[in-house]
Design an enzyme around this catalytic site. Structure first.
Site, short mmCIF file in Angstrom:
data_model
loop_
_atom_site.label_atom_id
_atom_site.label_comp_id
_atom_site.label_asym_id
_atom_site.label_seq_id
_atom_site.Cartn_x
_atom_site.Cartn_y
_atom_site.Cartn_z
N HIS A 133 60.16 12.91 -49.74
CA HIS A 133 59.63 11.83 -50.47
C HIS A 133 58.58 11.06 -49.74
CE1 HIS A 133 62.38 8.86 -48.63
NE2 HIS A 133 61.32 8.10 -48.69
N ASP A 164 65.93 16.06 -49.80
CA ASP A 164 64.62 14.97 -49.25
C ASP A 164 64.50 15.28 -47.83
OD1 ASP A 164 63.07 12.72 -49.36
OD2 ASP A 164 64.61 11.16 -49.65
N SER A 242 61.73 5.53 -43.65
CA SER A 242 62.27 6.79 -44.36
C SER A 242 61.60 7.95 -43.38
CB SER A 242 61.66 6.92 -45.44
OG SER A 242 62.17 6.01 -46.60
#
Length: 561
Positions: A133, A164, A242
């Site tokens: 992402h 992901d 992230s």
């Protein structure tokens, strides 16, 4: 051995002792710890600024007070944070992404360009691992290493939106100078400490957040909506974190990727088995290949009457097969109402779980997802009171309605102002965060429940009507499934496009959901299509993927004739 600086700061804060002369790092409020050997040097430095009348305060007294204030024993609990910093400085990078997502309501357009940041870290093979992402729908990606003012262009080598994860490469030799890679470790046990390293929003420098493992179980990944193993920790995973590593000792325990909405200090990291599955798939196939599935919907057998009905003996446990994907390899091997007792020799409990580590349990789907494509699995099945051993080749399964559709443009076809598209969940997401309640109910139910009946099948819908004299009266027939064109069942958007383009009849008839019908004069509609496209500044009547397919089909038909 480490000593709490918080206690030392509390002691040195007394102006009667130090007259306010404090070293800069003692004025900070963060609960850092120092090695006990360093505390001796600190005591000596502190004694140098003690007023003459307080010079009797000995270094040993200060050390003793440091250990006794707050009643905190000497511990090594922050050692991981220090080790993580040392490892991260030459391994963790900040990722800068420029992305542009498509507009599914107007599939010939893109939404506004946006910029975002994330984290990543170097692994063996001169590759950077980050979250999918972080680079989804990217148009340009840059990376910057710690302590460097320079950003280097990166290329996305592979992306697994389902899990992901993404791999980046950097061509610049200058970037790799002084960089070191991190090794992958194991799944941490409950209450083991991990340090999450990254570049969260709110600052530009590297950040370390410490937490402990509180749970290991399959969790829905927000980005790809897949149900895969995840590690829950009691540390916040903030935007920008992230893609950063979660470090335990001197190895990576996982990749930070999401937090729990509505909760504080609950974050999730992608565990090493998922990472290794992704990396091995890319290495062996040159691209991301996905996670396997049996293509089944199973029901727990916790009710005693249910078990008795299906002739399960007292010692038997398992799950009931309730639905099978027609495109899965299990379709011709398993049957509805089969009881799956074991997977690869591992007994399945009545709640669908299998043993995992030290008295933990995990759903048996995890065992399935860890298989490689085309790898076989042995199932022990109870059918009509008889036990069978069945071998099934596993493959990733595609739903009828795609759950996510990143890094590709949506397909569309426009004829006489009628906009046809294949139904996708991203299209439904355009209805807002509460799309499940605000999107068309019938389409939503089909997107979540219906299974494909044959390969390449799509659920084609009429998404909207671009008004013109040719289609007046049809403007309310939007968000309905297109079932037939001139009496022929529609398989997918490409099929619908070819049926329309090759029409030899005077009129063209579309049969829609709810028994609605659209009839258009074919010749007049072809002329109207051009002016409608010009009026709405639409560059083409069909998406690029269909242009190639239709031209190829026409050339093939011409050569065969």
């Amino acid at each position: 051995m480490l000593v709490s600086l918080r206690s030392l700061r509390r002691l040195t804060a007394h102006r009667s002792l130090f007259h306010g002369h404090l070293p800069p790092f003692l004025r900070e409020s963060s609960p850092l710890l120092l090695p006990i050997s360093l505390s001796s040097s600190l005591c000596s430095a502190a004694s140098a600024v003690v007023a003459p009348e307080k010079a009797s305060v000995s270094c040993s007294a200060i050390s003793r007070h440091v250990l006794e204030v707050e009643d905190v024993p000497v511990r090594y609990q922050y050692a991981d944070a220090y080790a993580a910093i040392e490892l991260a400085l030459d391994s963790v990078v900040k990722v800068f992404t420029v992305s542009c997502s498509p507009n599914y309501f107007l599939p010939w357009q893109n939404k506004s360009q946006r910029e975002s940041t994330g984290s990543g870290f170097v692994i063996s093979g001169r590759q950077i691992l980050t979250n999918a992402h972080v680079v989804a729908d990217h148009t340009f990606v840059l990376v910057r290493k710690h302590g460097s003012p320079t950003k280097y262009k990166a290329e996305v080598q592979a992306v697994g939106h389902e899990c992901d994860l993404a791999l980046l490469t950097v061509d610049s030799e200058e970037f790799w100078e002084g960089m070191s890679f991190l090794d992958l470790g194991d799944i941490p046990f409950l209450q083991e400490a991990v340090a999450v390293v990254g570049y969260p929003q709110g600052g530009d420098n590297i950040s370390v957040t410490k937490g402990v493992v509180s749970r290991v179980e399959p969790t829905q990944y927000v980005h790809g909506a897949a149900q895969l193993m995840a590690i829950q920790i009691d540390a916040a995973i903030n935007p920008g974190n992230s893609g950063g590593p979660a470090i335990m000792g001197d190895k990576v325990a996982g990749v930070a990727f999401q937090n729990l909405s509505g909760a504080e200090n609950i974050g999730y990291i992608i565990p090493v088995p998922i990472i290794k599955h992704f990396l091995s798939g890319v290495k062996e196939n040159g691209k991301y290949i996905g996670f396997c599935s049996l293509g089944l919907s199973c029901q727990p057998t916790e009710n005693a009457q249910l078990r008795e009905h299906f002739r399960m003996h007292l010692e038997m446990t398992g799950v009931l097969v309730s639905k099978i994907n027609p495109l899965s390899n299990a379709f011709n091997i398993l049957e509805k109402d089969d009881i799956i007792l074991a997977f690869d020799g591992v007994p399945i409990a009545n709640d669908g779980t299998v043993p995992f580590r030290n008295r933990e349990r995990i759903t048996f789907d995890h065992l399935v997802s860890m298989k490689k494509p085309a790898e076989k699995a042995l199932l022990r099945v109870l059918r009509n009171g008889m036990v069978h051993e069945l071998s099934i080749s596993l493959q990733p399964q595609q739903p009828l309605v795609p759950v996510q559709q990143f890094d590709k443009l949506p397909s569309y076809y426009i004829f006489a102002g009628l906009v046809f598209i294949p139904l996708t969940q991203p299209y439904l997401h355009e209805y807002g965060d509460d799309w499940y309640n605000t999107s068309p109910r019938r389409l939503c139910e089909r997107a979540l429940r219906e299974l494909p009946k044959k390969a390449g099948e799509q659920l084609v819908i009429l998404s909207q009507v671009l008004m013109d004299d040719i289609n007046t009266g049809y403007e309310r027939l939007s968000d309905l499934q297109v079932k037939k064109v001139n009496g022929i069942q529609v398989d997918n958007l490409k099929h619908l496009c070819s049926l329309v383009e090759s029409c030899q009849e005077e009129n063209l008839r579309f049969d829609l959901d709810d028994e609605r019908v659209i009839v258009l004069n074919y010749r007049n509609s072809k002329l109207a299509t051009s002016r409608i496209l010009k009026r709405h500044r639409i560059p083409s009547a069909m998406s690029g993927d269909l242009i190639g397919e239709i031209n190829f089909s026409e050339a093939k038909a011409a050569s065969s004739s």
